[in-house]
Design a protein around this motif. Structure first.
Motif, mmCIF file in Angstrom:
data_model
loop_
_atom_site.group_PDB
_atom_site.id
_atom_site.type_symbol
_atom_site.label_atom_id
_atom_site.label_comp_id
_atom_site.label_asym_id
_atom_site.label_seq_id
_atom_site.Cartn_x
_atom_site.Cartn_y
_atom_site.Cartn_z
ATOM 1 N N SER A 67 119.033 -21.053 1.101
ATOM 2 C CA SER A 67 120.381 -21.855 -0.051
ATOM 3 C C SER A 67 120.917 -20.312 -0.742
ATOM 4 O O SER A 67 121.847 -21.034 -0.407
ATOM 5 N N ASP B 163 120.187 -35.360 1.198
ATOM 6 C CA ASP B 163 119.370 -33.910 0.285
ATOM 7 C C ASP B 163 118.917 -33.693 1.995
ATOM 8 O O ASP B 163 118.634 -31.548 2.295
ATOM 9 N N HIS C 61 120.399 -29.877 2.793
ATOM 10 C CA HIS C 61 119.422 -28.467 3.133
ATOM 11 C C HIS C 61 119.267 -27.917 4.721
ATOM 12 O O HIS C 61 119.761 -26.771 4.630
ATOM 13 N N PRO D 114 123.541 -25.067 -8.060
ATOM 14 C CA PRO D 114 121.708 -25.876 -8.430
ATOM 15 C C PRO D 114 121.655 -27.051 -7.724
ATOM 16 O O PRO D 114 120.569 -27.686 -7.624
ATOM 17 N N SER D 115 122.969 -28.220 -7.477
ATOM 18 C CA SER D 115 122.512 -29.125 -7.335
ATOM 19 C C SER D 115 121.878 -28.888 -5.771
ATOM 20 O O SER D 115 120.620 -29.737 -4.741
ATOM 21 N N ASP E 137 115.104 -27.322 -2.481
ATOM 22 C CA ASP E 137 114.127 -27.307 -3.017
ATOM 23 C C ASP E 137 113.295 -28.347 -2.180
ATOM 24 O O ASP E 137 111.491 -28.673 -2.180
ATOM 25 N N ARG E 138 113.617 -29.802 -3.212
ATOM 26 C CA ARG E 138 112.882 -30.655 -2.397
ATOM 27 C C ARG E 138 112.551 -31.080 -1.452
ATOM 28 O O ARG E 138 111.345 -31.525 -0.536
ATOM 29 N N HIS F 162 120.910 -26.117 -3.884
ATOM 30 C CA HIS F 162 119.629 -25.368 -4.493
ATOM 31 C C HIS F 162 118.354 -26.590 -4.099
ATOM 32 O O HIS F 162 117.484 -26.918 -4.341
ATOM 33 N N GLY F 163 118.612 -28.020 -5.369
ATOM 34 C CA GLY F 163 117.371 -28.117 -5.984
ATOM 35 C C GLY F 163 117.586 -29.644 -4.341
ATOM 36 O O GLY F 163 116.491 -29.980 -4.353
ATOM 37 N N SER F 164 118.181 -29.806 -4.030
ATOM 38 C CA SER F 164 118.441 -30.675 -2.321
ATOM 39 C C SER F 164 117.058 -29.910 -1.684
ATOM 40 O O SER F 164 116.007 -30.282 -0.462
#
Length: 188
Positions: free
Chosen positions: A142, A124, A128, A168-169, A175-176, A171-173
């Protein structure tokens, strides 16, 4: 095992500085982001920074073999330099490269040669850094980065199809990592 970050900078600079100065600027921005995340990753900070500075070496004209930079760069690192396997696997799989490899008919080749690294926070962190850095090395979101990639390559290109599926993946990384950094009091 310690990773030689200085060697990574030297190699990436040799490969990108003159032939692809804009790519080199992006690479330096990604590496700068990795340095900012060092307090979050502690003992893995050097590993992230080395992978960040090497992640796009597969674009170097003398390394292009398949035309897919994660695969070309990782093979070069493994075959020519015997680089740390974790760095090689991060370079091979950076920013959801398996999804793009599928678009290119190279999924089995990439997955077979370079399995995903089983360290989600580290993976991640590299996503990022790559996906919040502009092509010129500046900071961005992102969402803006995905939009920039789409505008540069076109929605119906291989890269365009990949980035839409990966968004989506990605943005998820991001965000985490942002949440973990905020919790640790690290300003990004």
């Amino acid at each position: 095992m310690m990773v030689d970050v200085g060697w990574a900078y030297e190699l990436a600079g040799e490969l990108l500085r003159e032939s692809l100065p804009r790519r080199w600027a992006h690479t330096q921005g990604v590496a700068g982001c990795a340095r900012r995340l060092a307090p979050l990753l502690r003992e893995k900070a050097g590993l992230l920074e080395a992978a960040a500075v090497l992640h796009d070496i597969g674009y170097a004209p003398n390394l292009v073999a398949t035309g897919f930079h994660p695969l070309d760069g990782a093979r070069y690192l493994r075959n020519v330099h015997g680089a740390d396997e974790r760095v090689v696997r991060l370079v091979a799989n950076h920013s959801f490269a398996l999804l793009e490899a599928k678009e290119r008919g190279l999924h089995d080749e990439l997955a077979g040669d370079f399995p995903l690294l089983g360290d989600p926070p580290l993976v991640d962190a590299l996503v990022h850094c790559d996906m919040t850095t502009t092509p010129d090395g500046g900071r961005t979101t992102s969402q803006e980065r995905v939009g920039e990639i789409l505008s540069r390559y076109g929605e119906d290109s291989v890269v365009g199809r990949f980035i839409r599926r990966a968004a989506p993946s990605i943005h998820g990384s991001v965000d985490r990592v942002r949440a973990a950094a905020a919790e640790a009091g690290i300003e990004l």
